[in-house]
Design an enzyme around this catalytic site. Structure first.
Site, PDB file in Angstrom:
ATOM      1  N   GLU A 249      -2.349  -2.566   0.469  1.00 18.63           N
ATOM      2  CA  GLU A 249      -1.062  -2.973  -0.098  1.00 18.63           C
ATOM      3  C   GLU A 249      -0.176  -3.465   1.030  1.00 18.63           C
ATOM      4  O   GLU A 249      -0.316  -3.013   2.169  1.00 18.63           O
ATOM      5  CB  GLU A 249      -0.356  -1.780  -0.757  1.00 18.63           C
ATOM      6  CG  GLU A 249      -0.965  -1.339  -2.053  1.00 18.63           C
ATOM      7  CD  GLU A 249      -0.190  -0.174  -2.662  1.00 18.63           C
ATOM      8  OE1 GLU A 249       1.038  -0.080  -2.442  1.00 18.63           O
ATOM      9  OE2 GLU A 249      -0.809   0.641  -3.341  1.00 18.63           O
ATOM     10  N   LYS A 251       2.751  -3.316   3.389  1.00 18.47           N
ATOM     11  CA  LYS A 251       3.549  -2.175   3.855  1.00 18.47           C
ATOM     12  C   LYS A 251       4.969  -2.687   4.094  1.00 18.47           C
ATOM     13  O   LYS A 251       5.266  -3.324   5.100  1.00 18.47           O
ATOM     14  CB  LYS A 251       2.969  -1.599   5.147  1.00 18.47           C
ATOM     15  CG  LYS A 251       3.708  -0.372   5.624  1.00 18.47           C
ATOM     16  CD  LYS A 251       2.996   0.255   6.811  1.00 18.47           C
ATOM     17  CE  LYS A 251       3.562   1.610   7.176  1.00 18.47           C
ATOM     18  NZ  LYS A 251       4.982   1.593   7.467  1.00 18.47           N
ATOM     19  N   ARG A 270      12.734  10.033   1.735  1.00 20.03           N
ATOM     20  CA  ARG A 270      11.530  10.692   2.219  1.00 20.03           C
ATOM     21  C   ARG A 270      11.829  12.102   2.705  1.00 20.03           C
ATOM     22  O   ARG A 270      10.992  12.982   2.673  1.00 20.03           O
ATOM     23  CB  ARG A 270      10.974   9.831   3.347  1.00 20.03           C
ATOM     24  CG  ARG A 270       9.997  10.512   4.213  1.00 20.03           C
ATOM     25  CD  ARG A 270       9.260   9.462   4.954  1.00 20.03           C
ATOM     26  NE  ARG A 270       8.519  10.015   6.048  1.00 20.03           N
ATOM     27  CZ  ARG A 270       7.822   9.287   6.888  1.00 20.03           C
ATOM     28  NH1 ARG A 270       7.785   7.987   6.750  1.00 20.03           N
ATOM     29  NH2 ARG A 270       7.145   9.846   7.842  1.00 20.03           N
ATOM     30  N   GLU A 300       9.329   1.398  -1.955  1.00 17.57           N
ATOM     31  CA  GLU A 300      10.071   1.126  -0.731  1.00 17.57           C
ATOM     32  C   GLU A 300      11.221   0.194  -1.078  1.00 17.57           C
ATOM     33  O   GLU A 300      11.036  -0.819  -1.743  1.00 17.57           O
ATOM     34  CB  GLU A 300       9.130   0.493   0.303  1.00 17.57           C
ATOM     35  CG  GLU A 300       9.693   0.396   1.689  1.00 17.57           C
ATOM     36  CD  GLU A 300       9.490   1.668   2.552  1.00 17.57           C
ATOM     37  OE1 GLU A 300       9.024   2.705   2.020  1.00 17.57           O
ATOM     38  OE2 GLU A 300       9.820   1.600   3.735  1.00 17.57           O
ATOM     39  N   ARG A 418      -0.298  14.633   5.567  1.00 14.94           N
ATOM     40  CA  ARG A 418      -0.690  13.403   6.250  1.00 14.94           C
ATOM     41  C   ARG A 418      -2.214  13.391   6.311  1.00 14.94           C
ATOM     42  O   ARG A 418      -2.812  14.383   6.725  1.00 14.94           O
ATOM     43  CB  ARG A 418      -0.096  13.394   7.662  1.00 14.94           C
ATOM     44  CG  ARG A 418      -0.214  12.071   8.369  1.00 14.94           C
ATOM     45  CD  ARG A 418       0.364  12.126   9.763  1.00 14.94           C
ATOM     46  NE  ARG A 418       1.811  12.231   9.812  1.00 14.94           N
ATOM     47  CZ  ARG A 418       2.658  11.224   9.571  1.00 14.94           C
ATOM     48  NH1 ARG A 418       2.184  10.036   9.243  1.00 14.94           N
ATOM     49  NH2 ARG A 418       3.940  11.395   9.662  1.00 14.94           N
ATOM     50  N   LYS A 424      -2.299   3.471   7.670  1.00 11.49           N
ATOM     51  CA  LYS A 424      -1.440   2.313   7.927  1.00 11.49           C
ATOM     52  C   LYS A 424      -2.034   1.439   9.012  1.00 11.49           C
ATOM     53  O   LYS A 424      -2.696   1.930   9.925  1.00 11.49           O
ATOM     54  CB  LYS A 424      -0.022   2.756   8.271  1.00 11.49           C
ATOM     55  CG  LYS A 424       0.071   3.704   9.425  1.00 11.49           C
ATOM     56  CD  LYS A 424       1.469   4.319   9.495  1.00 11.49           C
ATOM     57  CE  LYS A 424       1.449   5.499  10.437  1.00 11.49           C
ATOM     58  NZ  LYS A 424       2.658   6.269  10.464  1.00 11.49           N
TER      59      LYS A 424
HETATM   60  P1  AMP Z   1       5.171   5.235   8.578  1.00 12.40           P
HETATM   61  O1  AMP Z   1       6.627   5.524   8.258  1.00 12.40           O
HETATM   62  O2  AMP Z   1       4.997   4.180   9.612  1.00 12.40           O
HETATM   63  O3  AMP Z   1       4.390   6.496   8.822  1.00 12.40           O
HETATM   64  O4  AMP Z   1       4.523   4.619   7.280  1.00 12.40           O
HETATM   65  C1  AMP Z   1       4.558   5.254   6.056  1.00 12.40           C
HETATM   66  C2  AMP Z   1       5.693   4.690   5.216  1.00 12.40           C
HETATM   67  O5  AMP Z   1       5.444   3.351   4.830  1.00 12.40           O
HETATM   68  C3  AMP Z   1       5.852   5.386   3.883  1.00 12.40           C
HETATM   69  O6  AMP Z   1       6.558   6.590   4.023  1.00 12.40           O
HETATM   70  C4  AMP Z   1       6.628   4.372   3.087  1.00 12.40           C
HETATM   71  O7  AMP Z   1       8.008   4.562   3.311  1.00 12.40           O
HETATM   72  C5  AMP Z   1       6.253   3.043   3.700  1.00 12.40           C
HETATM   73  N1  AMP Z   1       5.532   2.122   2.801  1.00 12.40           N
HETATM   74  C6  AMP Z   1       5.803   0.806   2.681  1.00 12.40           C
HETATM   75  N2  AMP Z   1       4.973   0.217   1.822  1.00 12.40           N
HETATM   76  C7  AMP Z   1       4.149   1.165   1.347  1.00 12.40           C
HETATM   77  C8  AMP Z   1       3.063   1.160   0.422  1.00 12.40           C
HETATM   78  N3  AMP Z   1       2.662   0.033  -0.187  1.00 12.40           N
HETATM   79  N4  AMP Z   1       2.435   2.343   0.189  1.00 12.40           N
HETATM   80  C9  AMP Z   1       2.828   3.480   0.816  1.00 12.40           C
HETATM   81  N5  AMP Z   1       3.852   3.538   1.692  1.00 12.40           N
HETATM   82  C10 AMP Z   1       4.503   2.393   1.974  1.00 12.40           C
END
Ligand code: AMP
Length: 583
Positions: A249, A251, A270, A300, A418, A424
């Site tokens: 998906e 991000k 969050r 998001e 996690r 990611k």
């Molecule tokens: P990170 O903050 O870098 O650990 O990445 C995780 C965060 O990406 C999640 O907490 C969401 O806020 C964000 N996010 C953005 N797009 C998506 C998506 N398609 N699926 C899940 N999380 C997403």
């Protein structure tokens, strides 16, 4: 139950850094606690009076706290303030001051947990005229009856800085040990992850035992702890980890929102803060887009440029947070979209236990996409090349990267955890474009909203002298003043052409085309690969050209330059490579 039991435990906990010892002390305390007080003791241990999501904050000003110490002891304020200057910790000051007072007076009533808790509740609740004075008096009464070590923790709690160093995970350990077997730890954690309330988990355990945890269910309005993603460096590794095939998906780069929809809608961050008041347009848009009874969904929240519909850097959305006033103005100035990516609960059913693709289907089936509510862009593939292309497309659209999601049978929503069910994939470098570039407008897209009837964004190109062609690199909508915007159609009138100019190479179809003529100075965040732009196409990757991410007009019309003097595609390529070297 006496508050001294808590204060003495805190003192021991504070004196160690070993998690196991902390757990033991906590277990001892919990064993002494009557079941009906279990939640309160847990909240006090966390330095709170309610679970976070209720958004009730103590946070008394230090000045007020020092005043209450004066009131409780009669020791001059100047002395108390001096002590504070010396120690910088209200806890130590309170302990000192109360110790001195105790030598003077003999009688006071012992503090109970019930009294401490209900006093803090009263302090948190009181608002409006005379509130400060009232809070100060309540605190002074507590200090009057406290022992020195109790005063230490009461003071820190009051200014919301208890900081015992006890993590939620340690409290969960202690709860599992106190009320079950070691093997019950998972059940305790699961209960916490779906109700986000350690006090509730503790009281349920104390009153009904491990089996009683089954009564803790997902409820609309109570936030669920967010599932988190792991990270891997290559798409090969990601696909391998996911068993060869996965869903990817976009991000999106904004604020994560968990929306609880029933008759009304509540939004949580969050970190489980309540954001409902800050995004009224999202709240109402969700209600309209949703076609069921009730739901908990996640997405998001991303800032967009209303005139072009393009995503903006995520910092822009932070202007929308933490506002008490000016919400309406901020809504106009910093508009947002919500991209939904998961459904955790739908029409009375807990979906967290279902695999990802089922949840995704439930999401799709129960929401209509609207102007403001979208569903995340997805690609299911087993090919790294395809995933790579999808990644470039995502970056080009203003996203941060892509999120791989397991499509296996066991791809349930793991609240609060996690893991590798979500992985990611972002660029592992920060690159910045430090130089401006000079680009040529070759077309324009009509604006929306405030820019209806005017140009919303210009299609910009670099010059490729080898081909004598103008190759597109970005859509430019930011950095123009309202005055500039009003004037653009007039300025470009003489250069409009019916069709794409033969010297323009473009994959995009703007609403109007221009003969290349002007040169504008542009600064971007970085140069990225994009399937949609033609600059140096195929030179770095087969199906991609170069693009400028988050471009902004500097305000500088380069009247001194003709279009052939614009930044060349070769220069762009060089800048891109330099950027990679820095990485
Ligand atoms: P990170 O903050 O870098 O650990 O990445 C995780 C965060 O990406 C999640 O907490 C969401 O806020 C964000 N996010 C953005 N797009 C998506 C998506 N398609 N699926 C899940 N999380 C997403």
């Amino acid at each position: 139950m006496l508050y001294s039991a808590i204060a003495e435990t805190f003192e021991r906990i504070e004196a160690t850094t070993k998690r196991l010892e902390m757990t033991d002390y906590l277990v001892e305390l919990l064993r002494k606690t009557p079941p009906e007080l279990m939640d309160k003791v847990i909240y006090l241990t966390q330095g709170k009076i309610y679970p976070d999501y209720m958004g009730v904050e103590l946070g008394i000003a230090e000045k007020l706290l020092l005043k209450s110490l004066y009131k409780a002891t009669g020791i001059p304020e100047s002395e108390i303030e001096e002590l504070y200057m010396r120690h910088g910790d209200v806890g130590i000051v309170a302990e000192n001051v109360i110790a001195r007072k105790k030598q003077m007076s003999l009688f006071s009533e012992e503090l109970t947990v019930e009294r401490v808790y209900s006093t803090f509740e009263e302090i948190a609740r009181k608002e409006g005229k005379g509130a400060q004075d009232f809070k100060m008096k309540l605190l002074a009464n507590l200090f009057h009856d406290s022992k020195p070590v109790e005063a230490r923790y009461l003071a820190r709690m009051a200014v919301a800085r208890l900081r015992l160093g006890i993590a939620d995970m340690t409290i969960l350990d202690a709860l599992a040990i106190s009320f079950g077997e070691k093997s019950d730890r998972d059940k305790v954690e699961r209960a916490y992850n779906i109700c986000s309330d350690l006090g509730l988990v503790a009281r349920t355990l104390a009153q009904k035992g491990i089996d009683g945890l089954k009564e803790i269910k997902i409820r609309v309005g109570i936030p669920i702890r967010a599932m988190l993603a792991e990270r891997l460096r290559t798409l090969e590794e990601i696909l391998e980890k996911m068993g060869g095939k996965a869903a990817f998906e976009y991000k999106y780069d904004g604020i994560r929102i968990q929306a609880h929809i029933s008759e009304d809608v509540r939004l949580f961050s969050r970190h489980l803060e309540n954001l409902t008041e800050q995004f009224p347009e999202i709240t109402s848009a969700l209600r309209r887009a949703f076609m069921g009874e009730d739901a908990i969904v996640e997405g998001e929240c991303v800032p967009i440029d209303p005139s072009t519909g393009e995503m903006l850097p995520f910092q822009v959305v932070s202007h929308r947070r933490g506002r008490k006033y000016g919400v309406e103005e901020a809504m106009e100035e910093f508009p947002v979209l919500l991209f939904l990516f998961d459904a955790l609960y739908l029409n009375g059913e807990d979906l967290t236990v279902r695999p990802y693709l089922e949840r995704r289907k439930a999401l799709k089936d129960s929401f209509t996409e609207t102007e403001r509510i979208r569903i995340s862009t997805i690609l299911i593939t087993d090919s790294t090349e395809e995933a790579e292309r999808f990644f470039n497309q995502a970056i080009d659209a203003g996203c941060e990267g892509i999120m791989a999601k397991s499509i296996a049978e066991d791809s349930v929503y793991r609240a609060g955890a996690r893991g590798f069910t979500w992985i990611k994939y972002k660029k592992d470098y920060k690159s910045e474009m430090t130089d401006t570039v000079d680009l040529v407008p070759v077309g324009a897209f009509m604006g929306r909203g405030r820019r209806a009837g005017k140009y919303g964004a210009l299609l910009m190109a670099a010059y490729n002298p080898d081909r004598d062609m103008f190759e597109t690199v970005c859509k430019l909508g930011s950095g123009f003043t309202d005055e500039d915007l009003d004037k653009l159609p007039e300025i470009f009138k003489r250069y409009l052409t019916e069709e794409r100019h033969p010297r323009v190479d473009s994959k995009m179809e703007p609403d109007v085309w221009f003969v290349p003529n002007f040169v504008l100075e542009v600064l971007g965040a970085e140069i990225t690969l994009s399937p949609n732009h033609t600059c140096a196409y195929g030179q770095i990757k087969k199906d991609a050209g170069l693009a400028i991410r988050f471009p902004r007009f500097t305000g500088n019309w380069r009247d001194d330059r003709g279009p052939e003097d614009a930044t060349t595609s070769q220069e762009m390529l060089h800048m891109y490579e330099m950027q990679r070297k820095v990485e």
